[in-house]
Design a protein around this motif. Sequence first.
Motif, mmCIF file in Angstrom:
data_model
loop_
_atom_site.group_PDB
_atom_site.id
_atom_site.type_symbol
_atom_site.label_atom_id
_atom_site.label_comp_id
_atom_site.label_asym_id
_atom_site.label_seq_id
_atom_site.Cartn_x
_atom_site.Cartn_y
_atom_site.Cartn_z
ATOM 1 N N SER A 73 -20.446 23.303 -43.970
ATOM 2 C CA SER A 73 -19.388 22.682 -44.762
ATOM 3 C C SER A 73 -19.656 22.796 -46.265
ATOM 4 O O SER A 73 -18.725 23.027 -47.043
ATOM 5 N N THR A 74 -20.907 22.672 -46.706
ATOM 6 C CA THR A 74 -21.187 22.841 -48.136
ATOM 7 C C THR A 74 -21.006 24.293 -48.560
ATOM 8 O O THR A 74 -20.554 24.562 -49.670
ATOM 9 N N PHE A 75 -21.335 25.226 -47.672
ATOM 10 C CA PHE A 75 -21.097 26.634 -47.980
ATOM 11 C C PHE A 75 -19.601 26.891 -48.160
ATOM 12 O O PHE A 75 -19.181 27.523 -49.131
ATOM 13 N N VAL A 76 -18.787 26.407 -47.229
ATOM 14 C CA VAL A 76 -17.331 26.585 -47.324
ATOM 15 C C VAL A 76 -16.795 25.905 -48.572
ATOM 16 O O VAL A 76 -15.953 26.465 -49.291
ATOM 17 N N PHE A 79 -17.920 28.085 -51.564
ATOM 18 C CA PHE A 79 -17.373 29.441 -51.522
ATOM 19 C C PHE A 79 -15.890 29.444 -51.875
ATOM 20 O O PHE A 79 -15.417 30.286 -52.629
ATOM 21 N N PHE A 80 -15.140 28.494 -51.323
ATOM 22 C CA PHE A 80 -13.710 28.425 -51.594
ATOM 23 C C PHE A 80 -13.370 27.483 -52.747
ATOM 24 O O PHE A 80 -12.205 27.243 -53.036
ATOM 25 N N MET A 81 -14.405 26.940 -53.405
ATOM 26 C CA MET A 81 -14.283 26.072 -54.571
ATOM 27 C C MET A 81 -13.356 24.879 -54.323
ATOM 28 O O MET A 81 -12.472 24.574 -55.112
ATOM 29 N N PHE A 82 -13.586 24.209 -53.200
ATOM 30 C CA PHE A 82 -12.844 22.987 -52.911
ATOM 31 C C PHE A 82 -13.389 21.865 -53.768
ATOM 32 O O PHE A 82 -14.579 21.822 -54.090
ATOM 33 N N ASP A 83 -12.530 20.931 -54.098
ATOM 34 C CA ASP A 83 -12.937 19.756 -54.840
ATOM 35 C C ASP A 83 -13.670 18.802 -53.892
ATOM 36 O O ASP A 83 -13.186 18.514 -52.798
ATOM 37 N N ASN A 85 -13.982 15.685 -53.978
ATOM 38 C CA ASN A 85 -13.224 14.463 -53.698
ATOM 39 C C ASN A 85 -12.323 14.610 -52.483
ATOM 40 O O ASN A 85 -11.990 13.623 -51.833
ATOM 41 N N TYR A 86 -11.920 15.830 -52.187
ATOM 42 C CA TYR A 86 -11.032 16.051 -51.056
ATOM 43 C C TYR A 86 -11.749 16.644 -49.850
ATOM 44 O O TYR A 86 -11.196 16.696 -48.765
ATOM 45 N N PHE A 87 -12.970 17.098 -50.051
ATOM 46 C CA PHE A 87 -13.678 17.768 -48.970
ATOM 47 C C PHE A 87 -14.716 16.886 -48.285
ATOM 48 O O PHE A 87 -15.240 17.226 -47.238
ATOM 49 N N TYR A 88 -15.026 15.745 -48.852
ATOM 50 C CA TYR A 88 -16.094 14.910 -48.303
ATOM 51 C C TYR A 88 -15.860 14.418 -46.870
ATOM 52 O O TYR A 88 -16.834 14.148 -46.173
#
Length: 168
Positions: A73-76, A79-83, A85-88
């Motif tokens: 999940s941290t790689f994704v 890699f896709f530069m997710f924020d 705040n929304y990915f946690y």
Amino acid sequence: MKRTIALRLISYACALVYAGVLVFSYIFFGEIFEYWFSLALLIIGIIFLIKSFMFELDSSLYISSFLIFLSASTFVEHFFMFDSNYFYPWHIFALAFASLAVFIVFRQRIHLKIFAVLGLEVLLLLIYKNYLLPETIFYCINGVYLAAIVLMIIVSLKKNTKKNSRSQ
């Protein structure tokens, strides 16, 4: 060869591979590998996974599943530069995934319950983070959900305490 010695050798080999990747990236690219944290989590997770299967340990399987999912999940995320705040919620889902893995391999029913509880919580968070649920409604639903979980834990503890006191 003893299993503990084999595991120690595997751990040393993994540490050398990790150090080699970092040195290689620094020498040839002038900076440390961007995904160094994800790679470290993955390597540690693999070591615990090997330990889990060598010694049939549910705790090692839990830690390894958690670390491997967290690594992915941290790689994704990076890699896709997710924020963040929304990915946690996916980081929280790593705990649910670990419980599911332990349930599948060791058939411990408590881990299926933990998976269900955390999975529903993550689902609520994802719905909220994708703006499908207003903030006040989210807090009301989540508050009731968490209160119900706490109540079920209290009732379960009281039942187990009564059973233990009768058997003595």
